[in-house]
Write a protein that holds these residues in place. Structure first.
Motif, PDB file in Angstrom:
ATOM      1  N   ALA A  44       0.675  -1.181   0.103  1.00 20.72           N
ATOM      2  CA  ALA A  44      -0.042   0.017   0.128  1.00 20.72           C
ATOM      3  C   ALA A  44       0.822   1.222   0.036  1.00 20.72           C
ATOM      4  O   ALA A  44       0.434   2.073  -0.670  1.00 20.72           O
ATOM      5  CB  ALA A  44      -0.937   0.037   1.303  1.00 20.72           C
ATOM      6  N   SER A  45       2.162   1.037   0.777  1.00 22.46           N
ATOM      7  CA  SER A  45       2.780   2.338   0.711  1.00 22.46           C
ATOM      8  C   SER A  45       3.750   2.571  -0.585  1.00 22.46           C
ATOM      9  O   SER A  45       3.839   3.711  -1.106  1.00 22.46           O
ATOM     10  CB  SER A  45       4.031   2.097   2.010  1.00 22.46           C
ATOM     11  N   TYR A  46       3.946   1.484  -1.051  1.00 19.30           N
ATOM     12  CA  TYR A  46       4.654   1.561  -2.691  1.00 19.30           C
ATOM     13  C   TYR A  46       3.531   1.989  -3.474  1.00 19.30           C
ATOM     14  O   TYR A  46       3.905   2.858  -4.146  1.00 19.30           O
ATOM     15  CB  TYR A  46       5.029  -0.057  -2.981  1.00 19.30           C
ATOM     16  N   PHE A  47       2.305   1.694  -3.588  1.00 12.34           N
ATOM     17  CA  PHE A  47       1.425   2.285  -4.526  1.00 12.34           C
ATOM     18  C   PHE A  47       1.136   3.800  -4.212  1.00 12.34           C
ATOM     19  O   PHE A  47       0.741   4.488  -5.085  1.00 12.34           O
ATOM     20  CB  PHE A  47       0.150   1.261  -4.424  1.00 12.34           C
ATOM     21  N   GLU A  48       1.161   3.931  -2.797  1.00  8.39           N
ATOM     22  CA  GLU A  48       0.931   5.404  -2.453  1.00  8.39           C
ATOM     23  C   GLU A  48       2.066   6.230  -2.882  1.00  8.39           C
ATOM     24  O   GLU A  48       1.829   7.437  -3.295  1.00  8.39           O
ATOM     25  CB  GLU A  48       0.689   5.463  -1.058  1.00  8.39           C
ATOM     26  N   THR A  49       3.314   5.809  -2.969  1.00  4.42           N
ATOM     27  CA  THR A  49       4.437   6.624  -3.280  1.00  4.42           C
ATOM     28  C   THR A  49       4.192   6.868  -4.841  1.00  4.42           C
ATOM     29  O   THR A  49       4.809   8.012  -5.288  1.00  4.42           O
ATOM     30  CB  THR A  49       5.592   5.940  -3.239  1.00  4.42           C
ATOM     31  N   GLY A  50       3.965   5.946  -5.617  1.00  2.00           N
ATOM     32  CA  GLY A  50       3.392   6.102  -7.202  1.00  2.00           C
ATOM     33  C   GLY A  50       2.718   7.214  -7.192  1.00  2.00           C
ATOM     34  O   GLY A  50       2.629   8.217  -8.107  1.00  2.00           O
TER      35      GLY A  50
END
Length: 148
Positions: free
Chosen positions: A41-47
């Motif tokens: 979820a953090s990886y996708f938020e970063t994007g």
């Protein structure tokens, strides 16, 4: 009766016009020594945040903010440390007050996770969804999902 068999989707990083790289951190791991599911979820938020908040793209209209309204993640392969990931994002739909995205995380050339997300534009004063201004809709066009 057996459940219907659905074809496994094919993910190609080149279909996602916005791409960034990141490092897998040791802190991302769980007791199985692979990236913990919550970290995606953090990886996708970063994007999403890297795209939306970059002033060069003009996707943050004055007096408004973006909030996450929906996030669904499918886990497809393990990611281990040390390593790097490539993240891809494409806009799949532009609504009246929202933008929908398809996102992927690739590791070692294969898709490790995919997601669908929706962000909603909020008026900073009323804290209610606001219609997307025509100029914002136009500025999202280069980020539309390709080929998929």
């Amino acid at each position: 009766m057996n459940a219907p068999i659905h074809p496994v989707p094919t993910f190609r990083l080149e279909d996602y016009p916005f791409r960034i790289d990141d490092n897998v951190r040791f802190a991302d791991l769980d007791p199985q020594h692979h990236v913990n599911n919550a970290v995606y979820a953090s990886y996708f938020e970063t994007g999403r945040v890297t795209l939306i908040r970059n002033p060069a793209y003009g996707l943050m209209p004055e007096g408004f903010s973006w909030v996450l309204g929906h996030l669904a993640i499918d886990f497809r392969a393990e990611v281990r440390w040390p390593g790097t990931i490539e993240m891809g994002l494409g806009v799949s739909r532009i609504g009246k007050t929202s933008v929908s995205y398809r996102q992927v995380v690739f590791s070692e050339g294969k898709c490790a996770a995919s997601a669908e997300a929706v962000t909603v534009l909020l008026d900073a004063d009323t804290r209610k969804p606001a219609p997307l201004p025509a100029e914002i809709i136009e500025k999202f066009q280069p980020w539309m999902l390709r080929g998929a």
